[in-house]
Enzyme design. Structure first.
Site, PDB file in Angstrom:
ATOM      1  N   SER A   1       7.721   6.149  24.149  1.00 62.78           N
ATOM      2  CA  SER A   1       7.192   4.790  24.245  1.00 62.78           C
ATOM      3  C   SER A   1       5.785   4.844  24.821  1.00 62.78           C
ATOM      4  CB  SER A   1       8.082   3.938  25.152  1.00 62.78           C
ATOM      5  OG  SER A   1       7.481   2.707  25.472  1.00 62.78           O
TER       6      SER A   1
ATOM      7  N   TYR B   1      12.611   2.129  33.326  1.00 65.21           N
ATOM      8  CA  TYR B   1      12.335   2.437  31.927  1.00 65.21           C
ATOM      9  C   TYR B   1      11.100   3.324  31.802  1.00 65.21           C
ATOM     10  CZ  TYR B   1      11.335   1.571  26.966  1.00 65.21           C
ATOM     11  OH  TYR B   1      11.077   1.706  25.619  1.00 65.21           O
TER      12      TYR B   1
END
Length: 702
Positions: free
Chosen positions: A578, A591
């Protein structure tokens, strides 16, 4: 001993449906019906024809046109465009220019000159066999029961006895113009017969109309089947000399296959990537566990369709090999393959002609594993599966022939002349170039999600076989069913897997290995998303992110690494990380930290994998909203709140903050992933990061 259970009935002719069809439709219906039962003919085997009166587009006059299954194809699944159409009178005229058996191959070049209505479907080598029989409808099938009779030492006498003179017999001759003339002469001399057995080959039958032809074909096969069963029962002999060993327990079979297959696949793939197919059906198990396994396997097969797909004989692996590990296992299997290749090369040298094509891949196609089953190897899954099916046909033939008489394989020179036939070589040379990922096996975690599915579809489009791993069983079943319908059942598998569980991951890879033989590509994509301010981030939330996004990526990566190392053919890993692995986002500490761990983990795999040819790269998406499952639940609300926008404006927010002002979709991630998966595109890329975020300055890698 042949089974005493009553066999299932053959497919029934549906007269109500047939009444709605025209002449060509009836031929197609008959063909598909015959091909729907493997007891009648094997995949791609045999052909059907009908002589149909049609208007000549050049003269407007009625002419008789031979409709016959064209080169390649399968009678069970073909459509009308699978038939060649040829002027019958022109085919008959070819007899006037035929120069004799030593020149028969040149007649193939004349077949295109007989084409009716510019049909582009190439005519089969078997066209004269249909043209020169004086019947409106002709079937040429490869039923196991009749091939068993055709492969017996006393085939001619037994054919006469079994069919009481109603079915004729011809000695072996390879398909072609001369065999067509032989059929023509024989039928003219025996006009009352209903069919012909071709020694070592198959069956010809005929009829005045489509229905009577079908019923005659099935009737002859059924009669052969019943006679063999009755005779075998009367003799009472055990199949294949009786049982020599018991099958291993299924769990032990699975464990052994999971260990053997990657090594075997890697060694056999040095001439190009191959895929494996495992067959453990009852017929196979009876054969591999029998006393006569070794001598029967050495005899090879009889029917040309069988050995064209299975090679002259299989390779047998002794049970002692199963206990070996690591280097010792690799050396033992390599020794077996070296011996097989040497034997195949010697066969080629003994039999080659002055104009024979160069020797082809000398590796075995069929490998027999006593106590476990059979493995078939080919360049793609469908070809491997079909090769296995053909060897099952050969097993059935050996069992039935030996139960009544003595099985004989085709003479070695005859087998070679079929395998290295110049016409067969020309057909191989006409095959289209393989897609880039043919022969490759890919594992995609999170495969039932939006990004995962897009990645899988992109790989399937390029010829890969793909195993989807996902924890959502319902979504996985739906996705696999849809992809199987679109791309074929051979190339897609689904395995329920929890990437946080070591046992679950190891079991998933074992299943993938048994399905295809190993793994060449890993796309680690399974993921979740969460958001919370640091002080509100619970340990449970932190651990959940680390467990799925860090530990999960480690576990699936480690197992893929082990398999790729065992195969010795390199491999490619792609981690879907990501933008958040490069630059932190507000209120997403768990995250972001886990995604950063994925990137560093990928570098470790790249470092250790490089000497083995195993590459590892990262694709960094950002803001893939449409189709991505991470936006389900509360993640969308949380990100909207963190960025102080309305939830319905989130996609526009992410689009507008990008440098290119463009939305990012699952297909964009799939394309970037494919680049890293494809050896021809990225063979020299490892340890790299490819951002797919429409431009985010903070996430620039340098």
């Amino acid at each position: 001993m042949t089974s005493t259970h009553a066999p299932a009935p053959f497919p029934t002719w549906n007269q109500s449906h047939a009444a709605t069809l025209d002449a060509s439709g009836l031929l197609l219906y008959r063909s598909n019906l015959l091909g729907s039962d493997l007891r009648i003919t094997n995949y791609g085997g045999g052909n059907t024809s009908a002589k149909i009166v049609q208007q000549d587009p050049l003269t407007g006059q009625d002419v008789t046109v031979l409709w016959v299954k064209g080169s390649g194809g399968d009678v069970g699944s073909m459509k009308l465009d699978g038939f060649s159409t040829l002027y019958l009178d022109k085919l008959q005229a070819l007899q006037g220019i035929y120069r004799g058996p030593e020149h028969e191959d040149e007649m193939v070049a004349y077949l295109p000159h007989c084409t009716f209505n510019l049909n582009p479907r190439a005519a089969s080598i078997d066209t004269p066999l249909h043209a020169y029989l004086p019947f409106a409808h002709v079937d040429h099938m490869h039923p196991d029961s009749v091939i068993a009779i055709a492969a017996m030492a006393n085939s001619e006498a037994l054919t006469k006895k079994i069919f009481e003179g109603t079915v004729g017999w011809l000695p072996w001759r390879k398909p072609g113009f001369e065999l067509g003339l032989m059929l023509q002469r024989y039928q003219a001399e025996h006009p009352q017969q209903r069919g012909l057995v071709l020694a070592g080959h198959g069956l010809f039958t005929w009829g005045a109309d489509a229905k009577s032809c079908y019923e005659n074909t099935v009737g002859v096969i059924e009669h052969a089947q019943n006679w063999l069963a009755k005779e075998s029962a009367a003799k009472g002999a055990a199949s294949f000399g009786g049982v020599a060993r018991a099958a291993l327990p299924v769990a032990e079979q699975d464990a052994t296959l999971a260990k053997l297959l990657p090594v075997l696949r890697g060694l056999a793939s040095k001439t190009g990537h191959k895929l494996l197919h495992v067959d453990r059906q009852a017929t196979v198990m009876e054969f591999v566990n029998s006393r006569d396994l070794a001598p029967l396997a050495a005899l090879g097969t009889s029917c040309p369709d069988h050995f064209l797909r299975t090679k002259i004989c299989p390779m047998l692996v002794e049970e002692a090999v199963y206990a070996l590990e690591g280097k010792a296992l690799a050396e033992a299997l390599e020794s077996k393959l070296v011996a097989y290749r040497a034997g195949y090369a010697a066969y080629y040298e003994r039999c080659k002609r002055a104009n024979s094509p160069a020797i082809r891949d000398a590796n075995p196609v069929i490998i027999l594993l006593p106590g476990i089953g059979m493995v078939s190897i080919a360049k793609d899954k469908a070809t491997a599966r079909i090769a296995g099916e053909f060897y099952v046909n050969a097993i059935n033939v050996m069992r039935d022939a030996n139960a009544v008489d003595t099985y004989v394989g085709l003479p070695e020179q005859e087998a070679f002349d079929i395998e290295y036939w110049l016409l067969e070589e020309a057909k191989l040379q006409r095959m289209p170039k393989a897609k880039p990922l043919v022969g490759k096996v890919s594992v995609v975690t999170g495969g039932a999600g939006g990004i995962g599915r897009a990645i899988v579809e992109r790989q399937l489009q390029e010829g890969a076989c793909t195993v989807l791993l996902d924890i959502d069983a319902a979504a996985l079943d739906t996705t696999v069913a849809e992809l199987s319908k679109k791309y074929g059942k051979d190339v897609v598998r689904g395995v329920v897997c929890d990437v946080t569980s070591e046992a679950s991951v190891m079991a998933a890879y074992a299943q993938a290995t048994i399905e295809f033989g190993g793994v060449d590509i890993l796309v680690s994509n399974a993921g979740i998303a969460s958001a919370a301010p640091i002080e509100d981030t619970t340990l449970a939330l932190w651990n959940r992110n680390q467990s799925i996004l860090a530990t999960g990526y480690f576990l699936v990566g480690r197992e893929a690494f082990r398999l790729m190392k065992a195969q010795g053919q390199g491999g490619s890993m792609v981690f879907i990380a990501s933008k958040n692995g490069m630059v932190a986002s507000n209120q997403a500490v768990a995250y972001c930290a886990a995604k950063a761990a994925e990137i560093q983990l990928s570098r470790s795999f790249a470092l250790e994998g490089a000497p083995l040819g195993i590459r590892c790269n990262v694709v960094n998406p950002d803001a893939v909203i449409r189709g991505s499952k991470i936006w389900t639940g509360t993640w969308s609300q949380e990100r909207a709140a963190a960025n102080k926008v309305d939830e319905q404006d989130l996609e526009a927010f992410y689009r507008d903050r990008s440098m290119l002002k463009r939305s990012v979709f699952p297909e964009d991630i799939a394309e970037a992933t494919y680049f890293f998966c494809a050896e021809h595109l990225s063979a020299k890329s490892t340890g790299n990061i490819l951002n797919v975020d429409a431009g985010n300055l903070a996430a620039f890698t340098r």
